[in-house]
Design a protein around this motif. Structure first.
Motif, mmCIF file in Angstrom:
data_model
loop_
_atom_site.group_PDB
_atom_site.id
_atom_site.type_symbol
_atom_site.label_atom_id
_atom_site.label_comp_id
_atom_site.label_asym_id
_atom_site.label_seq_id
_atom_site.Cartn_x
_atom_site.Cartn_y
_atom_site.Cartn_z
ATOM 1 N N GLU A 256 0.839 -1.193 0.000
ATOM 2 C CA GLU A 256 0.000 0.000 0.000
ATOM 3 C C GLU A 256 0.883 1.256 0.000
ATOM 4 O O GLU A 256 1.646 1.493 0.933
ATOM 5 C CB GLU A 256 -0.891 0.008 1.247
ATOM 6 N N ALA A 258 0.380 4.461 0.508
ATOM 7 C CA ALA A 258 0.204 5.383 1.633
ATOM 8 C C ALA A 258 0.908 4.864 2.881
ATOM 9 O O ALA A 258 1.502 5.637 3.648
ATOM 10 C CB ALA A 258 -1.282 5.589 1.916
ATOM 11 N N SER A 262 4.271 6.543 4.558
ATOM 12 C CA SER A 262 4.087 6.920 5.964
ATOM 13 C C SER A 262 5.153 6.285 6.832
ATOM 14 O O SER A 262 5.676 6.918 7.770
ATOM 15 C CB SER A 262 2.692 6.500 6.449
ATOM 16 N N ARG A 321 -5.250 17.137 4.766
ATOM 17 C CA ARG A 321 -4.238 16.208 4.271
ATOM 18 C C ARG A 321 -2.811 16.709 4.468
ATOM 19 O O ARG A 321 -1.855 15.941 4.343
ATOM 20 C CB ARG A 321 -4.463 15.950 2.774
ATOM 21 N N LEU A 373 -3.133 7.953 9.791
ATOM 22 C CA LEU A 373 -3.308 7.786 8.347
ATOM 23 C C LEU A 373 -3.178 6.322 7.952
ATOM 24 O O LEU A 373 -3.979 5.798 7.156
ATOM 25 C CB LEU A 373 -2.265 8.625 7.605
ATOM 26 N N THR A 377 -6.142 3.901 6.462
ATOM 27 C CA THR A 377 -5.959 3.451 5.079
ATOM 28 C C THR A 377 -6.332 1.988 4.910
ATOM 29 O O THR A 377 -6.895 1.591 3.885
ATOM 30 C CB THR A 377 -4.498 3.679 4.639
ATOM 31 N N THR A 447 0.076 11.188 1.983
ATOM 32 C CA THR A 447 -1.269 11.751 1.990
ATOM 33 C C THR A 447 -1.864 11.783 0.579
ATOM 34 O O THR A 447 -3.059 11.565 0.396
ATOM 35 C CB THR A 447 -1.267 13.153 2.593
ATOM 36 N N ALA A 450 -2.961 8.258 -0.124
ATOM 37 C CA ALA A 450 -4.184 7.941 0.608
ATOM 38 C C ALA A 450 -5.403 8.589 -0.038
ATOM 39 O O ALA A 450 -6.475 7.979 -0.147
ATOM 40 C CB ALA A 450 -4.056 8.392 2.057
#
Length: 454
Positions: A256, A258, A262, A321, A373, A377, A447, A450
């Protein structure tokens, strides 16, 4: 209750650092043995975090949390009663293993039982437990050892965990929701667990011990060997998933975008924070000649400001965001401001602590928002995977920060004279500011990813 367990685990990561001289004097421990008292806990903790998270998902978060707390409590009692260095080292390894069982259940529990603004608020308190535990460990350790309670020297820093652990076990039995393991597979990817443990050990052991030993050849060999072992782990996880099995870490978590960005941003900011804890303590004690209690209390403003981030974020629109990147930039500004403060001839004082508070606020905003976040997600079924990955990522990046930036500080500080120590701290602060700016870019990518996947 869960956050108290997280805080205790982090306290014990830091508290033994202050006790090293007292332990050496009392048990006759060598420098290498004293180092293993510190690193044994951290290595066991980091190596088993993902396994602890997976055990919680398959056997019940409540059950594994209580088991981990029981192991941690019993090991703490063994640490306090240790009569020689070997017993203390083994007890610390067991203590770290207990922490690795209970800690992943904290973040998993937050993701599973809180939603919306309640989750953001809970994440704020979780971040306080992470950051505050390290500072409390440094300051509390110095105070307790200086007090020499009943002539026991360093032993009360471990003994205090026993009543706290028993209290938390009782609270967990009463307050934690009963485990519903219906429909869960209890199959554990033992091969993946062993390969990942080996990879993490090959990475974290040289990071923990390399600086004290002058980076001998074996540390570089271990670091290099960790790369192919991580590759083998990744390929094994993909094959298991393709065959319909349940990998140790679900592939979607690491794929993923995001989450990946992160983790980069959160890991880099954690790296600078752990490095600051290390080098600031050296600067204040070796450079300025202040005591360990003063060095520990110097970060109180950081933790206090860090704590305001959770309630602050809970009041902001969830659609904001730019918040993760903004937090990283505030952190970069704080590092730069402290550097300028030192360059203008100042060495310590209230303004230094105020500027550190700005850094704590920036780290709190970025850490809280990035973890939130990630949890928003992914669906809740990935809570255990995400918890283990976030915790392991933080441990590894923290060790990396101390190894790289800490080594840089020691190389520049030379004789630990005040001018050299100040110049070394300035260099670390500038590097931390640059890294925090890069973290802001990674947070912005997270962000955006996401938002695109929403």
């Amino acid at each position: 209750m869960l956050l108290a367990a997280q805080c205790i685990a982090n306290v014990d990561t830091a508290i033994a650092n202050v006790a090293v001289p007292s332990i050496q004097a009392d048990l006759g421990a060598s420098g290498g043995e004293a180092g293993l008292v510190i690193s044994g806990y951290v290595v066991a903790f980091a190596v088993l975090l993902v396994t602890g998270a997976r055990l919680g998902a398959s056997h019940g978060h409540r059950r594994v949390f209580i088991l981990g707390m029981a192991v941690f409590t019993a090991a703490s009692l063994a640490c306090a009663a240790a009569s020689d260095p070997v017993v203390l080292i083994v007890a610390r390894v067991v203590q770290g293993s207990g922490s690795a069982l209970m800690v992943p259940q904290v973040l998993s529990g937050i993701q599973l039982h809180f939603a919306g603004r309640d989750r953001i608020r809970a994440m704020g308190y979780y971040a306080i437990a992470l950051s505050g535990g390290a500072v409390v460990g440094q300051s509390l350790g110095g105070v307790m050892i200086a007090a020499d309670i009943h002539g026991m020297g360093w032993r009360p820093i471990f003994l205090i965990n026993v009543p706290l652990g028993l209290l938390l076990i009782g609270a967990a039995l009463r307050l934690m929701p009963a485990d519903d393991t219906s429909g869960r597979t209890r199959q554990l990817d033992l091969r993946g667990m062993l390969v990942l443990s080996m990879a993490v050990m090959l990475l974290i052991v040289p990071l923990m011990l390399g600086m004290d030993r002058g980076w001998p050849v074996w540390t570089w060999l271990c670091l290099g060997a960790s790369v192919p072992v991580f590759v083998v782990f990744g390929r094994g996880q993909r094959r298991l998933s393709a065959a319909g099995g349940r990998p140790l870490i679900a592939e979607r978590v690491v794929r993923e975008p995001a989450v990946r960005w992160s983790l980069v941003a959160h890991g880099v900011t954690t790296m600078t924070y752990c490095a600051l804890l290390f080098v600031l303590a050296l600067y204040l004690q070796d450079g300025l000649g202040r005591g360990p209690a003063y060095a520990g209390m110097a970060m109180v403003s950081w933790v206090a400001a860090f704590g305001t981030a959770g309630p602050l974020l809970a009041r902001l629109p969830q659609s904001s965001r730019s918040i993760p990147a903004l937090g990283c930039l505030v952190l970069a500004v704080a590092y730069t401001s402290v550097c300028v403060y030192l360059l203008t001839g100042h060495r310590t004082g209230p303004m230094l602590f105020a500027l550190l508070g700005v850094g704590g606020l920036g780290l709190g905003i970025s850490s809280n928002s990035l973890i939130s976040l990630m949890t928003f997600t992914l669906p809740n079924r990935y809570a255990a995977d995400l918890s283990g990955v976030i915790s392991t990522n933080g441990q590894l990046c923290g060790a990396l920060g101390v190894a790289v930036l800490g080594s840089g500080y020691l190389a520049l500080a030379q004789s630990h004279s005040l001018p050299h120590a100040a110049r070394a701290l300035e260099a670390v602060l500038l590097a931390s500011a640059a890294l925090s700016s890069l973290a802001a870019a990674a947070a912005h990518r997270a962000t955006r990813a996401a938002k695109a996947g929403a």
